[in-house]
Design an enzyme around this catalytic site. Structure first.
Site, PDB file in Angstrom:
ATOM      1  N   SER A 151      15.938 -41.248 -10.462  1.00 48.17           N
ATOM      2  CA  SER A 151      14.746 -40.751 -10.043  1.00 48.17           C
ATOM      3  C   SER A 151      14.515 -40.410  -8.574  1.00 48.17           C
ATOM      4  O   SER A 151      14.639 -41.237  -7.944  1.00 48.17           O
ATOM      5  CB  SER A 151      13.395 -41.383 -10.544  1.00 48.17           C
ATOM      6  OG  SER A 151      12.219 -40.699 -10.259  1.00 48.17           O
ATOM      7  N   ARG A 203      -3.243   3.146   8.724  1.00 40.83           N
ATOM      8  CA  ARG A 203      -3.465   2.085   7.530  1.00 40.83           C
ATOM      9  C   ARG A 203      -2.322   1.107   7.821  1.00 40.83           C
ATOM     10  O   ARG A 203      -1.398   1.425   7.620  1.00 40.83           O
ATOM     11  CB  ARG A 203      -3.924   2.564   6.188  1.00 40.83           C
ATOM     12  CG  ARG A 203      -4.661   3.947   6.141  1.00 40.83           C
ATOM     13  CD  ARG A 203      -4.523   4.328   4.872  1.00 40.83           C
ATOM     14  NE  ARG A 203      -5.386   3.447   3.861  1.00 40.83           N
ATOM     15  CZ  ARG A 203      -5.222   3.376   2.469  1.00 40.83           C
ATOM     16  NH1 ARG A 203      -4.495   4.342   1.951  1.00 40.83           N
ATOM     17  NH2 ARG A 203      -6.031   2.720   1.512  1.00 40.83           N
ATOM     18  N   HIS A 218     -16.624  -8.219   1.258  1.00 42.02           N
ATOM     19  CA  HIS A 218     -15.818  -8.939   1.844  1.00 42.02           C
ATOM     20  C   HIS A 218     -15.874 -10.534   1.260  1.00 42.02           C
ATOM     21  O   HIS A 218     -14.652 -10.940   1.011  1.00 42.02           O
ATOM     22  CB  HIS A 218     -15.846  -8.871   3.515  1.00 42.02           C
ATOM     23  CG  HIS A 218     -14.691  -9.894   3.999  1.00 42.02           C
ATOM     24  ND1 HIS A 218     -15.029 -11.295   4.337  1.00 42.02           N
ATOM     25  CD2 HIS A 218     -13.489  -9.545   4.382  1.00 42.02           C
ATOM     26  CE1 HIS A 218     -14.053 -11.704   4.709  1.00 42.02           C
ATOM     27  NE2 HIS A 218     -12.912 -10.798   4.881  1.00 42.02           N
ATOM     28  N   GLY A 220      -8.460  -6.849   4.394  1.00 41.73           N
ATOM     29  CA  GLY A 220      -9.477  -7.167   5.741  1.00 41.73           C
ATOM     30  C   GLY A 220      -8.582  -7.816   6.533  1.00 41.73           C
ATOM     31  O   GLY A 220      -9.040  -7.791   7.626  1.00 41.73           O
ATOM     32  N   LYS A 230       1.017  -1.263   0.074  1.00 40.27           N
ATOM     33  CA  LYS A 230      -0.063  -0.020  -0.014  1.00 40.27           C
ATOM     34  C   LYS A 230       0.759   1.257   0.047  1.00 40.27           C
ATOM     35  O   LYS A 230       0.504   2.043  -0.852  1.00 40.27           O
ATOM     36  CB  LYS A 230      -0.947  -0.093   1.382  1.00 40.27           C
ATOM     37  CG  LYS A 230      -2.172   1.032   1.363  1.00 40.27           C
ATOM     38  CD  LYS A 230      -2.965   0.804   2.524  1.00 40.27           C
ATOM     39  CE  LYS A 230      -3.702  -0.549   2.490  1.00 40.27           C
ATOM     40  NZ  LYS A 230      -4.341  -0.668   3.820  1.00 40.27           N
TER      41      LYS A 230
HETATM   42  P1  ADP Z   1      -7.634  -2.229   3.792  1.00 37.54           P
HETATM   43  O1  ADP Z   1      -6.359  -2.897   3.530  1.00 37.54           O
HETATM   44  O2  ADP Z   1      -8.455  -3.179   4.644  1.00 37.54           O
HETATM   45  O3  ADP Z   1      -8.414  -2.123   2.364  1.00 37.54           O
HETATM   46  P2  ADP Z   1      -7.348   0.389   4.050  1.00 37.54           P
HETATM   47  O4  ADP Z   1      -6.122   1.022   4.841  1.00 37.54           O
HETATM   48  O5  ADP Z   1      -7.273   0.620   2.461  1.00 37.54           O
HETATM   49  O6  ADP Z   1      -7.746  -1.243   4.506  1.00 37.54           O
HETATM   50  O7  ADP Z   1      -8.539   1.385   4.479  1.00 37.54           O
HETATM   51  C1  ADP Z   1      -9.957   1.028   4.745  1.00 37.54           C
HETATM   52  C2  ADP Z   1     -10.599   2.061   4.085  1.00 37.54           C
HETATM   53  O8  ADP Z   1     -10.644   3.220   4.468  1.00 37.54           O
HETATM   54  C3  ADP Z   1     -10.765   1.884   2.670  1.00 37.54           C
HETATM   55  O9  ADP Z   1     -11.883   2.110   2.063  1.00 37.54           O
HETATM   56  C4  ADP Z   1      -9.908   3.002   2.450  1.00 37.54           C
HETATM   57  O10 ADP Z   1     -10.280   3.600   0.881  1.00 37.54           O
HETATM   58  C5  ADP Z   1     -10.265   4.209   3.500  1.00 37.54           C
HETATM   59  N1  ADP Z   1      -9.238   5.050   3.950  1.00 37.54           N
HETATM   60  C6  ADP Z   1      -8.070   4.736   4.245  1.00 37.54           C
HETATM   61  N2  ADP Z   1      -7.398   6.106   4.547  1.00 37.54           N
HETATM   62  C7  ADP Z   1      -8.293   7.013   3.988  1.00 37.54           C
HETATM   63  C8  ADP Z   1      -8.130   8.323   4.113  1.00 37.54           C
HETATM   64  N3  ADP Z   1      -7.122   9.098   4.547  1.00 37.54           N
HETATM   65  N4  ADP Z   1      -9.077   9.193   3.530  1.00 37.54           N
HETATM   66  C9  ADP Z   1     -10.503   8.581   3.306  1.00 37.54           C
HETATM   67  N5  ADP Z   1     -10.613   7.260   3.430  1.00 37.54           N
HETATM   68  C10 ADP Z   1      -9.568   6.395   3.764  1.00 37.54           C
HETATM   69 MG    MG Z   2      -7.877  -0.886   1.106  1.00 37.80          MG
END
Ligand code: ADP
Ligand code: MG
Ligand code: MG
Length: 909
Positions: free
Chosen positions: A798, A103, A490, A112, A32
């Site tokens: 073999s 995140r 999910h 998830g 990510k």
């Molecule tokens: P996962 O790896 O489980 O997808 P994420 O870190 O991508 O978890 O985040 C979960 C949700 O939160 C996603 O839908 C993501 O787009 C949203 N999200 C994460 N960071 C932000 C942010 N800075 N602003 C708005 N939405 C966010």
């Molecule tokens: Mg995500």
């Protein structure tokens, strides 16, 4: 002189069209983080932020919280200041606050599996400032209640107490909805949201004994540590083990400025794919929700809408919704916000071309402005994987080698599973329809709880919606059916990743967990009832539906043809019957690498003769019994040779301990005694004589042929005569006779000489000859070490890596189940060496055996048979060790062919 030591950064920033990292740094920044950096650099609008590296996670696991916070404090504070200056807001400020998301993100995506906290930096004062600044009280309080909910769950452990319990925050919300007579989260009033915040905090205090943290910096550190901890949480550990990801990879932590999809009707959030992750079709697709944030789409709380008009029309057709209703109530983003849609469409195109692979993206629209929050190479089904690779090749986005490398060998397995029999499908009674979330055919008995999936041999997990806790059960079940959630729910995402058949969002289903019933209209189905799912159409079918063998056709056949173009090492199959041999040939096997002869003796009419042979006290008696076996064995070989016409067939002489063939039950012992006209006592004595303390290391393999040469003679005769018989019919066969379990040179020489003498005799009797080889298995460490001498007389080697693994590790294959799982859990072993060849240790013996063998016989044919012959990393190792072929079970043949090509390609890179 002082030496300046360069300190490696632990924090990498991104935002405002630049970044410290890039997409190649996945190991350090997580998938990510690396992609957020890359997107930022190529000008995609990404909210600014920073990534704490995976190495810090590992440091955390070693050194603990205090030491790690000390180490990164300065960098984190400076990076927050950087976000503040880019956004023009201030963390914790009462008037113009910056909120962030925290995140997780490992080097591979684990959807998830780990935890995220949104809207961090919120407290009783900040919420007022945010409401005032945005002039949107509803939004500010909605964000606050979401924050407490997520932070409470992820950081403070506010989780359901047991599986029947609901989430403590959800419970509070459900109560309020009931009281207010509303259905959706979006219907809460400002006062409702304020009440929720109050009640949530109260619940936290009651359960944890502490006040909810109000200081944004405390919140931030709490969340960072929680993300590190989530790497060792149950879900993540299970997912890691399932995929063989080592514990020391760790997760990165991404801290990023929040953008808000919950600011009203001009805001929203969604998930999209550059191609169809289920079928591979080249259509942009995805789902979104207006006035929603974060996981709302994935969690299946509201029914999401389609991004494209095409997708929306297809969805409406399945959901039986007419077009007026659709455009009025469920318009696509393309229709509702054409400008935003066009921008998103451009980005998806840019990103797919940039990464040269199908992308899975997250976006948020904040008050009419589009932000991209994530991109990654999308998870896909086996079918989609094959189609996408071939399509990208045809579109000239990638070349042939890249197309082959884009295919994950193990996932081909999905395409080799049975599909529904078409004629059976015509007669099927379809009870309802849902979304075709992940294709495939599944038949099984209904279960309603993930942890009960193993209750039946074939189960279908039926849920209102799934959550990450259900992962293990989803993996066990044959198929997954949910009443709620869209194509990116999910259940759908995880099922596609597993290649498991899944139907989601089947709204007509009423599921009652308490009574364990599934109701559709008038009909009620119970736990244990059979249902079938057609993941390709979304049809839910009553009862069992017959299945048929899959075919190697279309793009799959193209992949195989390409594999053969680049593959050097050949792929044979392990087959004990003409049927298996034919299946394997259909999958492209280039011969048989292992025919086990012992299975042939277990059939009813034969086991008797076999037992008489074993129980005979004299050579004469034994020969008499063997004579009875000869015609049957010869007929077996004729069948196999015919199925493998023109190709080499390796036949292994009798291998297992004789004890396996004699009867152990009184009734059968009596029968045998009568048949043989001997006393029951005599049978019993013989049976107990054959008992061994350690049969795996006992009287088996070539030790049988060397103590009872008549057995080798009979088997050789059966093989050679079968070949001669077919030759008369004009069918060419190439027998290779293989002596098992050699440890010393003499053990082989005695057998080899006997085989050649027997063959010569038959040639003289028949006035005809066939070509044949005599070789040996290398499966005892000593044989690998003596390979140069053994190769003097052997035509081929073999490697029998099942036994070789057993004997090198000293683990009994039959008893390893008692400790191997614990070893793997504790990290003493990374993987089960019987599944994945231990290249480090056992691999040395393979290399030594091959090198020494070829030192005396440079063109010695070398192969591998055993379970490892179909396991990708082991097959690659075989190619790198210079083997001529691997041999695996019929259904693994396409996988081994692909890996053979991939290994050859990788060697040229
Ligand atoms: P996962 O790896 O489980 O997808 P994420 O870190 O991508 O978890 O985040 C979960 C949700 O939160 C996603 O839908 C993501 O787009 C949203 N999200 C994460 N960071 C932000 C942010 N800075 N602003 C708005 N939405 C966010
Ligand atoms: Mg995500
Ligand atoms: Mg063996």
């Amino acid at each position: 002189m002082e030496i300046l030591q360069e300190v490696k950064p632990r924090v990498y920033r991104f935002g405002d069209k630049s970044a410290d990292g890039n997409s190649k740094m996945k190991n350090l920044l997580g998938g990510k983080g690396a992609n957020l950096a890359e997107m930022s650099s190529i000008g995609i609008p990404v909210p600014p932020g920073f990534t704490i590296t995976t190495e810090v996670c590992t440091e955390y696991n070693l050194l603990g919280q205090d030491a790690v916070v000390e180490m990164i404090k300065e960098e984190v504070e400076a990076s927050i200041a950087n976000i503040e200056s880019l956004m023009g807001t201030t963390f914790g400020d009462k008037e113009n606050p910056l909120l962030v998301s925290v995140r997780s993100g490992a080097r591979v995506s684990m959807p998830g599996m780990m935890d995220t906290v949104l809207n961090l930096g919120m407290n009783d004062e900040v919420v007022l400032g945010l409401a005032k600044k945005t002039n949107n009280e509803q939004f500010a309080w909605d964000s606050y209640r979401r924050f407490i909910q997520m932070y409470g769950g992820v950081v403070l452990g506010m989780k359901p107490a047991s599986k029947d319990d609901i989430d403590p925050f959800e419970e509070i919300m459900e109560h309020l909805k009931e009281k207010r007579g509303i259905q959706l989260d979006t219907e809460f009033t400002i006062q409702d949201l304020k009440d929720l915040v109050y009640d949530f905090k109260d619940a936290v205090k009651k359960r944890t004994g502490h006040d909810f943290p109000t200081n944004p910096w405390d919140q931030l550190w709490g969340a960072i540590i929680a993300v590190f901890n989530s790497w060792n949480g149950d879900r993540a550990v299970y997912y890691r083990n399932m995929n063989g990801y080592p514990a020391d990879w760790g997760t990165a932590v991404n801290v990023q400025a929040m953008v808000y999809g919950n600011m009203g009707d001009n805001s929203g959030t969604g998930v999209c794919f550059t191609r169809d992750a289920g079928t591979g079709e080249n259509v942009f697709n995805g789902e979104y929700l207006i006035n929603a944030q974060g996981e709302d789409v994935v969690a299946g709380v509201r029914t999401p809408q389609q991004i494209t008009k095409l997708g929306s029309e297809r969805w409406a057709e399945l959901a039986k919704i007419d077009d007026d209703d659709r455009t009025e109530n469920y318009p696509s983003l393309e229709e509702l916000m054409p400008k935003i849609f066009n921008e998103l469409n451009d980005y998806q195109d840019t990103l797919e071309k940039h990464y040269r692979d199908m992308q899975d993206m997250e976006f948020t629209i904040q008050d009419g402005k589009l932000w991209i929050l994530q991109t990654r190479n999308g998870k896909r089904t086996g079918a989609a994987m094959v189609k996408i690779a071939m399509d990208l090749l045809k579109e000239k986005m990638i070349d042939e080698k890249e197309a082959l490398l884009l295919i994950e060998a193990n996932k081909l397995d999905e395409l080799l599973h049975p599909v529904f029999d078409l004629s059976a499908l015509k007669k099927a009674h379809v009870i309802a329809q849902g979304l075709p979330a992940s294709p495939g055919a599944a038949t099984g008995k209904i279960v309603f709880f993930a942890d009960e999936a193993s209750k039946y041999k074939n189960s279908i997990l039926v849920r209102i919606e799934t959550s990450p806790e259900d992962l293990e059960g989803m993996n066990i079940a044959k198929g997954i059916l949910t009443a709620r959630g869209g194509m990116t729910s999910h259940a759908a995402v995880v099922a596609r990743g597993m290649g498991k058949c899944c139907i989601s969002g089947a709204g007509a289903l009423k599921i009652n967990y308490k009574t364990r019933t599934l109701t559709v209209g008038e009909h009620e189905y119970h736990e244990g009832d059979w249902i079938s799912l057609n993941g390709s159409t979304g049809n839910i079918i009553e009862g069992k539906v017959a299945t048929a063998e899959p075919e190697l056709s279309g793009e799959f056949a193209e992949v195989m043809a390409l594999s053969d173009k680049y593959g050097v090492m050949k792929v044979r199959t392990n087959a004990d019957s003409p049927k298996d041999a034919k299946v394997a040939r259909g999958f492209g096997a280039e011969g048989i690498g292992l025919t086990r002869t012992e299975h042939m003796f277990f059939e009813v009419d034969r086991i008797k003769a076999m037992r008489e042979m074993i129980l005979a006290d004299t050579v004469k008696g034994r020969k008499q019994a063997l004579e009875d076996l000869l015609p049957m064995q010869r007929a077996d070989f004729e069948g196999i040779f015919e199925a493998m016409e023109g190709l080499s067939v390796t036949i292994r002489l009798l291998d297992p301990p004789l004890h396996e063939f004699v009867p152990h039950q009184l009734a059968t012992q009596k029968e045998l005694a009568e048949d043989m006209h001997i006393s029951l006592q005599a049978v019993k004595i013989k049976v107990s004589e054959l008992e061994e303390f350690n049969p795996m290391l006992g009287h088996r393999g070539c030790r049988l042929g060397n103590t009872y040469p008549e057995i080798t003679e009979m088997q050789t005769r059966a093989i050679i005569e079968a070949a001669l018989n077919l030759k008369e019919k004009g069918i060419i066969c190439k027998p290779e006779i293989m002596v098992p379990l050699i440890g010393t040179v003499k053990e082989f020489e005695f057998q080899e000489e006997l085989i050649r003498r027997t063959a010569k005799k038959i040639f003289e009797e028949r006035h005809d000859t066939v070509e044949y080889l005599v070789g040996t298995m290398i499966e005892i460490p000593r044989a690998a070490l003596m390979a140069d001498l053994i190769a003097e007389k052997a035509d081929f080697f073999s490697f029998g890596t099942n036994d070789l693994t057993q004997m090198t590790f000293g683990y009994s294959r039959d008893d390893a189940g008692k400790f191997l799982p614990i070893y793997i859990e504790k990290g003493i072993l990374k993987v089960d060496p019987f599944e994945v060849l231990d290249q480090e240790g056992v691999g040395q013996l393979v290399k030594i055996g091959t090198e020494r063998g070829r030192s005396t016989k440079p063109n010695l044919k070398v192969g591998l048979c055993g379970e490892h012959g179909g396991e990708p990393s082991s097959v690659e190792f075989c190619y790198n060790s210079g083997m001529n072929y691997v041999s695996c079970s019929p259904y693994r043949v396409p996988i081994a062919r692909l890996v053979s090509a991939q290994a050859a390609i990788k060697a040229t890179l």
